[in-house]
Design a protein around this motif. Sequence first.
Motif, PDB file in Angstrom:
ATOM      1  N   GLN A 106       1.048  -1.104   0.086  1.00  0.00           N
ATOM      2  CA  GLN A 106      -0.153  -0.070  -0.030  1.00  0.00           C
ATOM      3  C   GLN A 106       0.932   1.316   0.086  1.00  0.00           C
ATOM      4  O   GLN A 106       0.178   2.289  -0.099  1.00  0.00           O
ATOM      5  N   ILE A 107       2.141   1.262   0.319  1.00  0.00           N
ATOM      6  CA  ILE A 107       2.931   2.256   0.260  1.00  0.00           C
ATOM      7  C   ILE A 107       2.892   3.100  -1.347  1.00  0.00           C
ATOM      8  O   ILE A 107       3.150   4.232  -1.211  1.00  0.00           O
ATOM      9  N   LYS A 108       2.818   2.219  -2.276  1.00  0.00           N
ATOM     10  CA  LYS A 108       2.785   2.759  -3.769  1.00  0.00           C
ATOM     11  C   LYS A 108       1.383   3.889  -3.860  1.00  0.00           C
ATOM     12  O   LYS A 108       1.260   4.870  -4.211  1.00  0.00           O
ATOM     13  N   GLU A 109       0.386   3.185  -3.072  1.00  0.00           N
ATOM     14  CA  GLU A 109      -1.080   3.776  -3.080  1.00  0.00           C
ATOM     15  C   GLU A 109      -0.941   5.002  -2.498  1.00  0.00           C
ATOM     16  O   GLU A 109      -1.509   6.288  -2.640  1.00  0.00           O
ATOM     17  N   ALA A 110      -0.236   5.242  -1.115  1.00  0.00           N
ATOM     18  CA  ALA A 110      -0.120   6.134  -0.248  1.00  0.00           C
ATOM     19  C   ALA A 110       0.705   7.227  -0.986  1.00  0.00           C
ATOM     20  O   ALA A 110       0.234   8.407  -0.929  1.00  0.00           O
ATOM     21  N   ARG A 111       1.636   6.861  -1.660  1.00  0.00           N
ATOM     22  CA  ARG A 111       2.648   7.965  -2.616  1.00  0.00           C
ATOM     23  C   ARG A 111       1.540   8.623  -3.545  1.00  0.00           C
ATOM     24  O   ARG A 111       1.602   9.766  -3.548  1.00  0.00           O
ATOM     25  N   ALA A 112       0.704   7.605  -4.201  1.00  0.00           N
ATOM     26  CA  ALA A 112      -0.070   8.153  -5.267  1.00  0.00           C
ATOM     27  C   ALA A 112      -1.253   9.242  -4.742  1.00  0.00           C
ATOM     28  O   ALA A 112      -1.505  10.108  -5.405  1.00  0.00           O
ATOM     29  N   SER A 113      -1.726   8.797  -3.336  1.00  0.00           N
ATOM     30  CA  SER A 113      -2.651   9.790  -2.743  1.00  0.00           C
ATOM     31  C   SER A 113      -1.991  11.101  -2.525  1.00  0.00           C
ATOM     32  O   SER A 113      -2.691  11.991  -2.713  1.00  0.00           O
ATOM     33  N   ILE A 114      -0.789  11.107  -1.928  1.00  0.00           N
ATOM     34  CA  ILE A 114      -0.155  12.187  -1.660  1.00  0.00           C
ATOM     35  C   ILE A 114       0.321  13.164  -2.869  1.00  0.00           C
ATOM     36  O   ILE A 114       0.120  14.456  -3.137  1.00  0.00           O
ATOM     37  N   ARG A 115       0.674  12.555  -4.056  1.00  0.00           N
ATOM     38  CA  ARG A 115       1.052  13.158  -5.122  1.00  0.00           C
ATOM     39  C   ARG A 115      -0.228  13.717  -5.784  1.00  0.00           C
ATOM     40  O   ARG A 115      -0.114  14.605  -6.435  1.00  0.00           O
ATOM     41  N   TRP A 116      -1.319  13.069  -5.875  1.00  0.00           N
ATOM     42  CA  TRP A 116      -2.445  13.938  -6.355  1.00  0.00           C
ATOM     43  C   TRP A 116      -2.907  15.030  -5.791  1.00  0.00           C
ATOM     44  O   TRP A 116      -3.301  16.031  -6.321  1.00  0.00           O
ATOM     45  N   ALA A 117      -2.647  15.358  -4.437  1.00  0.00           N
ATOM     46  CA  ALA A 117      -2.598  16.244  -3.704  1.00  0.00           C
ATOM     47  C   ALA A 117      -1.584  17.422  -4.148  1.00  0.00           C
ATOM     48  O   ALA A 117      -1.910  18.614  -4.307  1.00  0.00           O
ATOM     49  N   THR A 118      -0.290  17.035  -4.092  1.00  0.00           N
ATOM     50  CA  THR A 118       0.765  17.793  -4.300  1.00  0.00           C
ATOM     51  C   THR A 118       0.969  18.344  -5.784  1.00  0.00           C
ATOM     52  O   THR A 118       1.325  19.586  -6.016  1.00  0.00           O
ATOM     53  N   ASP A 119       0.419  17.548  -6.486  1.00  0.00           N
ATOM     54  CA  ASP A 119       0.289  18.154  -8.183  1.00  0.00           C
ATOM     55  C   ASP A 119      -0.686  19.424  -8.271  1.00  0.00           C
ATOM     56  O   ASP A 119      -0.290  20.383  -8.816  1.00  0.00           O
ATOM     57  N   TYR A 120      -1.604  19.107  -7.250  1.00  0.00           N
ATOM     58  CA  TYR A 120      -2.539  20.418  -7.396  1.00  0.00           C
ATOM     59  C   TYR A 120      -1.938  21.418  -6.559  1.00  0.00           C
ATOM     60  O   TYR A 120      -2.174  22.743  -7.008  1.00  0.00           O
ATOM     61  N   LEU A 121      -1.464  21.351  -5.468  1.00  0.00           N
ATOM     62  CA  LEU A 121      -0.754  22.369  -4.817  1.00  0.00           C
ATOM     63  C   LEU A 121       0.094  23.291  -5.307  1.00  0.00           C
ATOM     64  O   LEU A 121       0.452  24.329  -5.241  1.00  0.00           O
ATOM     65  N   LEU A 122       0.962  22.358  -6.145  1.00  0.00           N
ATOM     66  CA  LEU A 122       2.093  22.983  -7.112  1.00  0.00           C
ATOM     67  C   LEU A 122       1.487  23.932  -8.010  1.00  0.00           C
ATOM     68  O   LEU A 122       1.930  25.116  -8.192  1.00  0.00           O
ATOM     69  N   LYS A 123       0.392  23.715  -8.642  1.00  0.00           N
ATOM     70  CA  LYS A 123      -0.448  24.640  -9.619  1.00  0.00           C
ATOM     71  C   LYS A 123      -0.752  25.635  -8.805  1.00  0.00           C
ATOM     72  O   LYS A 123      -0.757  26.928  -9.338  1.00  0.00           O
ATOM     73  N   CYS A 124      -1.508  25.522  -7.686  1.00  0.00           N
ATOM     74  CA  CYS A 124      -1.749  26.663  -6.843  1.00  0.00           C
ATOM     75  C   CYS A 124      -0.672  27.733  -6.420  1.00  0.00           C
ATOM     76  O   CYS A 124      -1.106  28.923  -6.221  1.00  0.00           O
ATOM     77  N   ALA A 125       0.409  27.006  -6.169  1.00  0.00           N
ATOM     78  CA  ALA A 125       1.533  27.936  -5.686  1.00  0.00           C
ATOM     79  C   ALA A 125       2.426  28.710  -6.824  1.00  0.00           C
ATOM     80  O   ALA A 125       3.064  29.579  -6.582  1.00  0.00           O
ATOM     81  N   THR A 126       2.050  28.145  -8.020  1.00  0.00           N
ATOM     82  CA  THR A 126       3.083  28.444  -9.177  1.00  0.00           C
ATOM     83  C   THR A 126       2.419  29.047 -10.225  1.00  0.00           C
ATOM     84  O   THR A 126       3.175  29.549 -11.326  1.00  0.00           O
ATOM     85  N   SER A 127       1.208  28.978 -10.639  1.00  0.00           N
ATOM     86  CA  SER A 127       0.413  29.435 -11.636  1.00  0.00           C
ATOM     87  C   SER A 127       0.618  31.139 -11.831  1.00  0.00           C
ATOM     88  O   SER A 127       0.620  31.486 -13.061  1.00  0.00           O
ATOM     89  N   THR A 128       0.491  31.929 -10.808  1.00  0.00           N
ATOM     90  CA  THR A 128       0.433  33.155 -11.032  1.00  0.00           C
ATOM     91  C   THR A 128       1.461  33.975 -10.112  1.00  0.00           C
ATOM     92  O   THR A 128       1.298  33.822  -8.710  1.00  0.00           O
ATOM     93  N   PRO A 129       2.473  34.604 -10.426  1.00  0.00           N
ATOM     94  CA  PRO A 129       3.454  35.257  -9.611  1.00  0.00           C
ATOM     95  C   PRO A 129       2.777  36.142  -8.492  1.00  0.00           C
ATOM     96  O   PRO A 129       1.800  36.933  -8.935  1.00  0.00           O
ATOM     97  N   GLY A 130       2.956  36.064  -7.209  1.00  0.00           N
ATOM     98  CA  GLY A 130       2.262  36.853  -6.366  1.00  0.00           C
ATOM     99  C   GLY A 130       1.053  36.458  -5.644  1.00  0.00           C
ATOM    100  O   GLY A 130       0.287  37.059  -4.858  1.00  0.00           O
ATOM    101  N   ARG A 131       0.669  35.452  -6.347  1.00  0.00           N
ATOM    102  CA  ARG A 131      -0.660  34.872  -5.719  1.00  0.00           C
ATOM    103  C   ARG A 131      -0.471  33.296  -5.239  1.00  0.00           C
ATOM    104  O   ARG A 131       0.266  32.640  -5.757  1.00  0.00           O
ATOM    105  N   LEU A 132      -1.071  33.040  -4.313  1.00  0.00           N
ATOM    106  CA  LEU A 132      -1.402  31.660  -3.957  1.00  0.00           C
ATOM    107  C   LEU A 132      -2.945  31.186  -3.978  1.00  0.00           C
ATOM    108  O   LEU A 132      -3.565  31.668  -3.212  1.00  0.00           O
ATOM    109  N   TYR A 133      -3.179  30.191  -4.999  1.00  0.00           N
ATOM    110  CA  TYR A 133      -4.624  29.850  -5.044  1.00  0.00           C
ATOM    111  C   TYR A 133      -5.078  29.076  -3.774  1.00  0.00           C
ATOM    112  O   TYR A 133      -4.237  28.076  -3.582  1.00  0.00           O
ATOM    113  N   VAL A 134      -6.152  29.277  -3.004  1.00  0.00           N
ATOM    114  CA  VAL A 134      -6.532  28.510  -1.877  1.00  0.00           C
ATOM    115  C   VAL A 134      -7.731  27.844  -1.869  1.00  0.00           C
ATOM    116  O   VAL A 134      -8.164  27.211  -0.853  1.00  0.00           O
TER     117      VAL A 134
END
Length: 410
Positions: A106-134
């Motif tokens: 299940q470690i593979k599934e745990a990493r996949a669950s984490i990455r599904w969130a972090t891929d999104y959080l990376l978009k929120c943090a890097t899409s627009t300079p000076g903004r963090l989408y929340v």
Amino acid sequence: MGNSLVLLFLLTFLLVGSVQCNPNYREALAKSLLFFQGQRSGRVPSDQQITWRSNSGLFDGRLANVDLSGGYYDAGDNVKFNFPMAFTTTMLSWGTIEYGKRMGPQIKEARASIRWATDYLLKCATSTPGRLYVGVGDPNVDHKCWERPEDMDTVRTVYWVSPNSPGSDVAAETAAALAAASIVFRRVDPSYSKLLLRTAQQVYHFALQYQGSYSDSLGSAVCPFYCSYSGFKDELLWGAAWLFRATNAVYYYNLVKSLGADDQPDIFSWDNKYAGAHVLLSRRVLLNGDKNFDQYKQEAENFMCKVLPNSPSSSTQYTQGGLMYKLPESNLQYVTSITFLLTTYSKYMSATKHTFNCGNVLVTPNTLRSIAKRQVSDTQTLVSSTFTCLLPIPLLTKIYCKLSGRLHIR
């Protein structure tokens, strides 16, 4: 998601439970990870096991001319609240860091669950300079409309924080999530780990430079749903602690020390992170012998003394059956989060055979594990069927309320 951190409880089962027990906690772990698949937003992958879920929210972010697809919906809603989502990601990562070797396949599934969130959080943090989408989706409108995310026709309002409308709490929690996840992926995907860490540092700098609460900046878009009731200082400490864990850099050590350890809570949740930060930082003393962090060990043990039922300084109620009772709404989220800290601190203590006292009560690693086991015993009847059925959180809450009456916690 923040209202029922089901995976945290199952991670504690790996420490205190047995595979031969009834129910089978390894099976429960697998099914809890399926729960996260059921909460996915965006374009689902071909190996999606929850086949009744399909693509949704593909145009999230369009109103701000950015791509914010992905991430997780909150509970049974179609809103994406980044504050509790980021906390869930931090805790999923912490659990994987501490107990990944005992998770088997299940470690593979745990990493996949984490990455599904972090891929999104990376978009929120890097899409627009000076903004963090929340966040994406108007909660006041969404809560009035019960529909599948695949069919939703409510407005997908986009929310963000900026230098003029700060959100140190959500920004520092996002940084904590990315930093913790960077440790998870350090060996299995070094380039992704570096991206996570680099972005975590940038987001934390934003949180520190432009201080303020996102509740004040966004108002009814986040309150009363996920107000930052505890303020943002706990997230600043939490974020700095995770960045120090991920980098071992003197800069973050100095930040941690400057933020202090004065708050002494008796709770740990998506809103109040002090106890988690204290336990995380106490690791430096218990495992590395670094006396510079002794104050955090003391704070962590003060927290344990407020939780243990026989401690003279306990401020925690227990049901007749021995289940912790912290707050009347969604009580199990506090039980699960606190149980995670109990098992993790007992793990640190066991490494050096450490003990401490709550007044005249001697506390050993087994003391903490015993309380954690009791929480598992008293709640397994509440959670066992839900992992099998993968019911939405609002319905789970109703079930918990029904069952809680039998446990005399209302």
